[in-house]
Design a protein around this motif. Sequence first.
Motif, PDB file in Angstrom:
ATOM      1  N   GLY A   1       0.812  -1.218   0.000  1.00 38.51           N
ATOM      2  CA  GLY A   1       0.000   0.000   0.000  1.00 38.51           C
ATOM      3  C   GLY A   1       0.842   1.263   0.000  1.00 38.51           C
ATOM      4  N   HIS A   2       2.027   1.186   0.576  1.00 34.79           N
ATOM      5  CA  HIS A   2       2.917   2.354   0.583  1.00 34.79           C
ATOM      6  C   HIS A   2       3.279   2.785  -0.827  1.00 34.79           C
ATOM      7  CE1 HIS A   2       5.401  -1.316   0.633  1.00 34.79           C
ATOM      8  NE2 HIS A   2       6.218  -0.636  -0.147  1.00 34.79           N
ATOM      9  N   GLY A   3       3.294   1.835  -1.765  1.00 33.70           N
ATOM     10  CA  GLY A   3       3.683   2.152  -3.133  1.00 33.70           C
ATOM     11  C   GLY A   3       2.678   3.017  -3.865  1.00 33.70           C
ATOM     12  N   GLN A   4       1.462   3.169  -3.298  1.00 31.71           N
ATOM     13  CA  GLN A   4       0.444   4.002  -3.922  1.00 31.71           C
ATOM     14  C   GLN A   4       0.515   5.457  -3.465  1.00 31.71           C
ATOM     15  OE1 GLN A   4      -3.472   2.299  -3.514  1.00 31.71           O
ATOM     16  NE2 GLN A   4      -2.840   0.274  -4.212  1.00 31.71           N
ATOM     17  N   VAL A   5       1.364   5.743  -2.505  1.00 29.18           N
ATOM     18  CA  VAL A   5       1.512   7.113  -2.018  1.00 29.18           C
ATOM     19  C   VAL A   5       2.222   7.950  -3.077  1.00 29.18           C
ATOM     20  CG1 VAL A   5       2.571   8.563  -0.230  1.00 29.18           C
ATOM     21  CG2 VAL A   5       1.543   6.347   0.381  1.00 29.18           C
ATOM     22  N   ALA A   6       1.803   9.194  -3.234  1.00 34.03           N
ATOM     23  CA  ALA A   6       2.404  10.080  -4.233  1.00 34.03           C
ATOM     24  C   ALA A   6       3.915  10.146  -4.045  1.00 34.03           C
ATOM     25  CB  ALA A   6       1.804  11.478  -4.116  1.00 34.03           C
ATOM     26  N   GLY A   7       4.642   9.936  -5.136  1.00 31.92           N
ATOM     27  CA  GLY A   7       6.096  10.003  -5.103  1.00 31.92           C
ATOM     28  C   GLY A   7       6.773   8.720  -4.686  1.00 31.92           C
ATOM     29  N   CYS A   8       6.000   7.679  -4.420  1.00 31.90           N
ATOM     30  CA  CYS A   8       6.550   6.416  -3.916  1.00 31.90           C
ATOM     31  C   CYS A   8       6.447   5.310  -4.953  1.00 31.90           C
ATOM     32  CB  CYS A   8       5.817   5.979  -2.651  1.00 31.90           C
ATOM     33  SG  CYS A   8       6.127   7.019  -1.206  1.00 31.90           S
ATOM     34  N   THR A   9       7.193   4.245  -4.701  1.00 31.56           N
ATOM     35  CA  THR A   9       7.042   2.983  -5.409  1.00 31.56           C
ATOM     36  C   THR A   9       6.961   1.885  -4.367  1.00 31.56           C
ATOM     37  OG1 THR A   9       9.418   2.501  -5.528  1.00 31.56           O
ATOM     38  CG2 THR A   9       8.475   3.856  -7.306  1.00 31.56           C
ATOM     39  N   ASN A  10       6.691   0.667  -4.802  1.00 34.37           N
ATOM     40  CA  ASN A  10       6.666  -0.455  -3.868  1.00 34.37           C
ATOM     41  C   ASN A  10       8.016  -0.649  -3.187  1.00 34.37           C
ATOM     42  OD1 ASN A  10       4.069  -0.875  -4.716  1.00 34.37           O
ATOM     43  ND2 ASN A  10       4.492  -2.757  -5.848  1.00 34.37           N
ATOM     44  N   GLU A  11       9.081  -0.227  -3.866  1.00 40.22           N
ATOM     45  CA  GLU A  11      10.439  -0.459  -3.374  1.00 40.22           C
ATOM     46  C   GLU A  11      11.013   0.717  -2.593  1.00 40.22           C
ATOM     47  OE1 GLU A  11       9.568  -0.789  -6.646  1.00 40.22           O
ATOM     48  OE2 GLU A  11       9.246  -2.963  -6.520  1.00 40.22           O
ATOM     49  N   SER A  12      10.314   1.838  -2.551  1.00 35.31           N
ATOM     50  CA  SER A  12      10.871   3.012  -1.879  1.00 35.31           C
ATOM     51  C   SER A  12       9.758   3.959  -1.457  1.00 35.31           C
ATOM     52  CB  SER A  12      11.844   3.750  -2.810  1.00 35.31           C
ATOM     53  OG  SER A  12      12.371   4.901  -2.180  1.00 35.31           O
ATOM     54  N   CYS A  13       9.658   4.215  -0.140  1.00 33.98           N
ATOM     55  CA  CYS A  13       8.616   5.145   0.308  1.00 33.98           C
ATOM     56  C   CYS A  13       8.920   5.676   1.700  1.00 33.98           C
ATOM     57  CB  CYS A  13       7.239   4.490   0.291  1.00 33.98           C
ATOM     58  SG  CYS A  13       5.916   5.728   0.432  1.00 33.98           S
ATOM     59  N   ALA A  14       9.851   6.607   1.762  1.00 33.58           N
ATOM     60  CA  ALA A  14      10.172   7.232   3.042  1.00 33.58           C
ATOM     61  C   ALA A  14       8.977   7.984   3.598  1.00 33.58           C
ATOM     62  CB  ALA A  14      11.355   8.177   2.868  1.00 33.58           C
ATOM     63  N   VAL A  15       8.173   8.597   2.725  1.00 34.73           N
ATOM     64  CA  VAL A  15       7.072   9.422   3.205  1.00 34.73           C
ATOM     65  C   VAL A  15       6.051   8.590   3.980  1.00 34.73           C
ATOM     66  CG1 VAL A  15       5.721   9.254   1.076  1.00 34.73           C
ATOM     67  CG2 VAL A  15       5.408  11.203   2.571  1.00 34.73           C
ATOM     68  N   SER A  16       5.790   7.350   3.555  1.00 37.57           N
ATOM     69  CA  SER A  16       4.845   6.511   4.285  1.00 37.57           C
ATOM     70  C   SER A  16       5.365   6.207   5.681  1.00 37.57           C
ATOM     71  CB  SER A  16       4.589   5.209   3.520  1.00 37.57           C
ATOM     72  OG  SER A  16       3.660   4.398   4.203  1.00 37.57           O
ATOM     73  N   PHE A  17       6.639   5.870   5.756  1.00 41.91           N
ATOM     74  CA  PHE A  17       7.234   5.582   7.059  1.00 41.91           C
ATOM     75  C   PHE A  17       7.230   6.820   7.941  1.00 41.91           C
ATOM     76  CE2 PHE A  17      10.865   4.761   9.932  1.00 41.91           C
ATOM     77  CZ  PHE A  17      10.452   3.537  10.446  1.00 41.91           C
ATOM     78  N   ASN A  18       7.597   7.946   7.390  1.00 44.22           N
ATOM     79  CA  ASN A  18       7.630   9.187   8.166  1.00 44.22           C
ATOM     80  C   ASN A  18       6.240   9.673   8.546  1.00 44.22           C
ATOM     81  OD1 ASN A  18      10.428   9.396   8.209  1.00 44.22           O
ATOM     82  ND2 ASN A  18      10.516  10.538   6.283  1.00 44.22           N
ATOM     83  N   SER A  19       5.224   9.171   7.853  1.00 41.97           N
ATOM     84  CA  SER A  19       3.849   9.574   8.142  1.00 41.97           C
ATOM     85  C   SER A  19       3.188   8.708   9.202  1.00 41.97           C
ATOM     86  CB  SER A  19       3.014   9.526   6.854  1.00 41.97           C
ATOM     87  OG  SER A  19       3.476  10.472   5.925  1.00 41.97           O
ATOM     88  N   GLY A  20       3.863   7.651   9.654  1.00 41.86           N
ATOM     89  CA  GLY A  20       3.290   6.855  10.732  1.00 41.86           C
ATOM     90  C   GLY A  20       3.120   5.389  10.461  1.00 41.86           C
ATOM     91  N   THR A  21       3.482   4.913   9.258  1.00 41.44           N
ATOM     92  CA  THR A  21       3.479   3.475   9.011  1.00 41.44           C
ATOM     93  C   THR A  21       4.718   2.891   9.675  1.00 41.44           C
ATOM     94  OG1 THR A  21       2.389   3.803   6.871  1.00 41.44           O
ATOM     95  CG2 THR A  21       3.452   1.672   7.250  1.00 41.44           C
ATOM     96  N   ASP A  22       4.529   2.099  10.707  1.00 39.95           N
ATOM     97  CA  ASP A  22       5.664   1.561  11.468  1.00 39.95           C
ATOM     98  C   ASP A  22       6.262   0.319  10.821  1.00 39.95           C
ATOM     99  OD1 ASP A  22       5.454   3.437  13.690  1.00 39.95           O
ATOM    100  OD2 ASP A  22       3.612   2.367  14.193  1.00 39.95           O
ATOM    101  N   MET A  23       5.427  -0.464  10.157  1.00 36.57           N
ATOM    102  CA  MET A  23       5.902  -1.686   9.518  1.00 36.57           C
ATOM    103  C   MET A  23       5.362  -1.741   8.094  1.00 36.57           C
ATOM    104  SD  MET A  23       5.328  -5.697  10.606  1.00 36.57           S
ATOM    105  CE  MET A  23       6.377  -5.642  12.072  1.00 36.57           C
ATOM    106  N   PHE A  24       6.255  -1.773   7.123  1.00 35.63           N
ATOM    107  CA  PHE A  24       5.864  -1.921   5.731  1.00 35.63           C
ATOM    108  C   PHE A  24       5.416  -3.352   5.470  1.00 35.63           C
ATOM    109  CE2 PHE A  24       9.243   1.412   5.210  1.00 35.63           C
ATOM    110  CZ  PHE A  24       8.507   2.375   4.535  1.00 35.63           C
TER     111      PHE A  24
END
Length: 845
Positions: A334-357
Motif C-alpha cells: 500500500g505504501h507504493g500508492q503514495v504520491a512520489g513512492c514505489t513499492n520499493e521506496s517510500c520514506a514518506v509513508s514511514f515518516n507519516s506513521g506506518t511503522d511496519m511496511f
Amino acid sequence: MSVAHYVIAGLILSVVAGCDSGAVVDNTGTDKSSDTAAKINPQVWPKQESPLPRNDSDEQRIAALISQMSVEEKVGQVIQADIGSVTPAEVREYHLGSVLNGGNSAPGGDNRTTPDAWVALADKFWLASTDKSDGRTGIPALWGTDAVHGHNNIVGATLFPHNIGLGAANNADLMHEIGTVTAKEILVTGLDWTFAPTIAVVRDDRWGRTYESYSEDPAIVEKYAGYLVEGIQGKLSDNTFLDEDHLIATAKHFIGDGGTIDGRDQGDNISTEEELRDIQGAGYPVAINRGVQAVMASFNSWHGRKLHGYKALLDDVLVDQMGFDGFVVGDWNGHGQVAGCTNESCAVSFNSGTDMFMAPDSWKELYANTLTQVQSGEISIARLDEAVGRILRVKIRAGLFDAGLPSKRKYAGRYELLAAPEHREIARRAVRQSLVLLKNSKQLLPLSPTANILVAGDGADNIGKQTGGWTLSWQGRGNLKEHFPNGVSIFDGIKEQVSAAGGNATLSVTGDYTDKPDVAIVVFGEDPYAEFQGDRAHMDFQSEDGLALLKAFQSQGIPTVAVFLSGRPMWVNPEINASDAFVAAWLPGSEGGGIADVLLRKANGDIQYDFQGKLSFSWPRNGAQTAINVGDKNYNPLFAYGYGLQYADNGALAKLSEDAQLGDMAQGQNDRFLKAGEPVLPWRLAMHDAGGATQITASKAVSAAGVVTMTALDHKAQEDSRLFAFTGDARVAIEGEPIDISRESNGDMALQVEYQVLGDNVANTVLSIACGEGCSGAMDITQELTDKLNQGWQVSRLKLSCFAGRGADMTKVDSPFTLKVSGVMNIQLSSIAIVSNQGDASCSL
C-alpha cells in the motif's frame, strides 16, 4: 520522442496543471496541502489514553535492545515479507521483523497443504530470526495471517460465517466466542498474529469487500469491535490479555475504506471529517480501549490523499489523540500508492506513521532503499527508533521473546482442536443466528423433515461457494468438497436431518427428479470473490441460473424455498417472486447444517430454531439503489435495516416489480470497457505478473513483481490514457463478472482498441478474450504492433467472431481484453469498446 520523454512530459504536465488529486507532501510526511483542501483536525476526534500503562521494566528492555541493534537490524524490524517471496535464511540475513502469508501463499506454495507444514515452517522462521550468532540481537519475527472468518487458510479449520452474516446475528457475545476460537486454531499452527477484525462500515454495497463488514450501521461495528479484540487477544481486565491462549489482533483498515466513491476498492473517500470520524471510525476508539495491538493502514484515499501517507490521521489522530499504543502496519504494498513512492521506496509513508511496511514481494529492494534513506537522514534515527520501539513493545507484550519454538507452545500441533466439536457448534450457532427470512408465503417454513424434499442449485452441495472468498486462497475459487474434511454442505445438513426423521432428501443441482417432490429448496447466489475482484456497477444479481430453477418448480406447482448465498444485499425481485419462501443466508462458512436447523422442524413437528437474523444492511428496491443506508434522506429500501421475519409473522409479499431500473448503469457494461483511460464500471483494469494481481486505481501503479509500470498521460484530455511499460512477462487485462456477448459476436461486431506503441522494440504479444479458467480466444499481434511502432495513435477493430473461432466462449466473457507481453515493450491505451463493423474489421490488428 522516447518513452522516457513521454513519461517525463506527462508528469510535468500533471504538476503544472495541478492535477494531482492528493495533498502535496514532502518526505517527512508533513501536510503541505492548501488551505482550501480537506483538513484533519485531530482535536475533534475522541480523546483517550492508552489502556495499557507503560511498564518500566519493558521500557528499559526496549531501550537496551534498541541501543545494541545495528541500523541494519532496525530497518529489518520495520519490514514484513510474504512467505512466498522470502526464505528463513533471508529472514536471518536481513533481520526481518515479520512475515505474512498472503491470501495465495502457503508453505511449499500449496494452499491446501496440511497443518503440520505450517508449524514446521513457523519453526524455521523462528530459528532464523532468533539466531544470535555473529553478534546478532536475535529478535523473534512475528507471523501474521488473514484469519478473517476463522483460520481460513488452513484445511480442516472451523470456518465461520463472513462478517455480513455475523452482523445480521447482532450478538456481541457470539463475536467474543468466535474471536477466542479463531485465536486458538491459529495457535495450533504456530502463528502469532491475525489481520482481524475488519471494522469497516460499508456505505455502498458495490464494494467487493462488503461481506467483510458487519453493517452499514456504525453502532453495530462499534459494539462488535471490543468483543472481537478481546476474544482474539484476551481481556485487560482479567489477566488473559495476550496470554498463551490468545494472540495479536489488528483493527483494519484505518480509515475510510467502506466509504469510497461508487464503492470502488482502494478508491477515494470524500466524506466530511465528521462522517469519517463518526461512521468510518466508529470502531477504533473501542478497539484501542480494549487494547488492540496493531492497526492496518487502508489502501483508500481521503480527498485524494492515500492513507498510507497521511500523517495527520496515522499519527496525530490515531496515536496522539486516540491513544493507540501498538504499531501501524501497512497493507499489501500500500505504501507504493503514495504520491512520489514505489513499492520499493517510500520514506514518506514511514515518516507519516506506518511503522511496519507490508512489502510482500518488494521487501528486499525496500529494505535497501529504506536503509539508504536512514543513512542519508531522509528518515531520521529518531523516527526509526520510534517505529522499532513500537514493534518491540508489542512483541514483548505478546510474550514472543519467551514463547520459544512455535512447535513447543501450548496449542501447537494439537490438530484435534481444528474444527473441534465445541468450535463447530459455535460456528453452527452463528449460521443459525445469521439467517434472515425475507418472505414466507402461507408460512411454508419450517418444513417437515418427513417430506420428500428436492435440493437443487449450484450452491446446494458446494462448500466452496458457501464459504466465499478468503477461503484457502485469496479469491476462494477452485475449492472442492474434499478440501473441507470437517465441513458440511447445505445439502448434507438437510439430508442428515431428513433421513433421521424418515423423510427423503434428494440432491439434483439441475432440478431434475423422478418422483415429484413435496417441496424444492434452491440454493444459489454469488460465486466466491475477494477485494477489488468483487466490485460491481450495480446491485442487480443478473445470473439466471437460480431463477430458472425457481420458475420451473413454480410452473409445476412445487412449493419453493430460495436460499440465497451472497456477500451483500442484491436486487433479486424476480427470484423472490418465483419463490414461496426466501432466505438470505449470506456466506455461512463450513457449517451448512446450521441452515437445516432453521429450515426444518423436529421429527415430532416442533420448531427447532426460529429465525433470529435481522438485516444489518438495507436491501435494495432496485438494481440502481447502490448506496442506501439507514438514516439517509429519502430512505426507501425494499427491506429496511433491521427487517427479518420469524415464523409467527405474516410472511406474504405482494408481487414485486421486476424492472431493475438500471438506466445508465446498464449501458456500457457489455460494450464499453475502457474510456479515457479509465475502466468503465463494473470492469476493472489490472496488471498481472509473477507476483500476482494489481488493480489500477490511481494515476500511477506498479505490478506486484515490478514487471509493469503504469502512468496516466494526456492524449486528447488530461490523463485520458494509460502508458504500460513492460520489462518482462506480464499481462494487462480488463476484468469483471462474466457477460454474454454471443449476440454481438454473431452479429459481426468488433472489438475496437485505441492505442499507440512506443519505444525501441516490440516484444511477443498476444491479445485475447477470456472466459474463465482455461477458456480463451487468442491471437498473436506481435507483427502488427511492430508495424505500428512509433507511428502515432492507432484505432484497430478486430472481429469478435475471430476470438470465438479461436476458442472463446462468448456467452461467459470475464475478460474482454487481455494483453499478454513477453519482454520489453511500451503501449499506451486510451479506449476499448465493442462497436459495429463498418467493413473494416478483420482478424488482424
